[in-house]
Design an enzyme around this catalytic site. Structure first.
Site, mmCIF file in Angstrom:
data_model
loop_
_atom_site.group_PDB
_atom_site.id
_atom_site.type_symbol
_atom_site.label_atom_id
_atom_site.label_comp_id
_atom_site.label_asym_id
_atom_site.label_seq_id
_atom_site.Cartn_x
_atom_site.Cartn_y
_atom_site.Cartn_z
ATOM 1 N N GLU A 132 0.787 -1.136 0.028
ATOM 2 C CA GLU A 132 -0.161 0.123 -0.181
ATOM 3 C C GLU A 132 0.780 1.227 0.034
ATOM 4 O O GLU A 132 0.444 2.263 -0.669
ATOM 5 C CB GLU A 132 -0.950 -0.174 1.250
ATOM 6 N N THR A 185 -7.401 8.645 -5.709
ATOM 7 C CA THR A 185 -7.191 8.599 -4.301
ATOM 8 C C THR A 185 -6.602 10.088 -3.952
ATOM 9 O O THR A 185 -7.168 10.658 -3.019
ATOM 10 C CB THR A 185 -6.582 7.509 -3.772
#
Length: 321
Positions: A132, A185
């Site tokens: 991530e 995002t």
């Protein structure tokens, strides 16, 4: 070295934030998901020999999340032999369903199994978080933790990491509508205010506590009343076409509640039964009919299992993911 054995792991998509649980709460889905295949290699380091199901992802192990996760695990164990990996993307990228997290979780689980399971599944969370970090610049756990552990997972803190698996205390079904638009995002986070009014904060804390209590008390009514985002959804929802109409349609069709999955653009709704979730699916799809925006929809039970092995056998050169 015996390089003839391989393992293949499947990790599911996830819904993060869950309305009131921004950056601290997520739950797993059954599908869609990603698969990672792994075997030992005489060549040093980590190599990615193939990527299936999607175009445009790098096979450079330093640039792909599965390679980053695997390398971190080898370094932690002081292992010098290499690994060969393959990735099968079974889920859309940029959907708000934890695409990079599913790849990272599947890689961590596959490599761990191949190496004799030196880590517990919960310990794998911190390695999957490195994927991530590579994907988004932030090593967050609200997607990788439920993808690995299944059910609902609370990330209480990061310093030190404190991940609390809650399981699936009551039966829930999730309907996902993914409008196929691009929503980065970085944009979704950039519009968020860095400070919040105390009154809104108190309401948000109450909703999160109410959602936790509703799950543990098996109280569908309390779960539904608590699935409300006082702070972030009003700012983010303007980036998702027809969001309010879809949310209203889902609740009118019987959903307990609905909201933005992760940073969007996917919209999730939770229901108490599969039949209700299917009705919610029809209602959500109807809103987008004729809009000119293509959508994908999924209906999944919230499972108590996340990542799992789907194959472990002798390597065949023509193996197909």
């Amino acid at each position: 070295m015996d390089n003839n054995n391989f393992v293949k792991a499947y990790a599911p998509a996830t819904v993060a934030n869950v309305c009131c649980g921004f950056d601290v709460l997520g739950f797993a889905l059954d599908a869609p998901g990603d698969e990672v295949w792994a075997r030992k290699s005489d060549a040093p380091g980590v190599t990615i020999s193939a990527i299936h199901g999607i175009e445009g992802l790098s096979t450079d192990a330093k640039e792909n999340v599965i390679g980053v996760v695997a390398q971190k695990m080898l370094e932690a164990l002081n292992i010098t032999h290499g690994l060969e990996l393959q990735l099968h993307k079974g889920m859309p990228v940029g959907s708000g369903l934890g695409s990079s997290a599913a790849s990272s979780a599947a890689a961590a689980f596959a490599v761990n199994a191949l190496l004799g399971s030196p880590f517990t599944t919960q310990e794998l969370v911190m390695y999957a978080m490195e994927g991530e970090r590579k994907a988004s610049g932030s090593a967050h756990a609200d997607n990788v933790a439920p993808s690995l552990l299944g059910g609902f997972v609370l990330v209480r803190d990061y310093e030190p990491l404190d991940v609390v698996p809650l399981g699936v205390p009551l039966e829930l079904y999730c309907t996902i509508l993914y409008p196929q638009i691009e929503l980065k995002t970085s944009l979704s986070r950039s519009i968020l205010k860095q400070e919040i009014p105390l009154k809104k904060g108190i309401r948000q804390w109450g909703n999160l506590a109410g959602l936790m209590a509703g799950l543990l008390k098996k109280d569908y009514g309390l779960v539904g009343r608590s699935l409300h985002d006082e702070i972030f959804e009003p700012e983010r929802s303007v980036l998702i076409p027809l969001f309010k109409q879809v949310k209203d349609a889902a609740i009118s069709a019987g959903a307990l509640g609905a909201g933005i999955s992760g940073s969007g653009p996917s919209i999730f709704a939770l229901s108490a039964t599969l039949e209700q979730a299917q009705e919610v699916k029809k209602a959500m799809e109807a809103v987008y009919a004729g809009s000119g925006i293509e959508t994908k929809t999924y209906v999944s039970q919230v499972p108590d299992q996340g990542v799992r092995l789907v194959a472990q056998s002798t390597f065949q050169p023509a193996v197909s993911l």
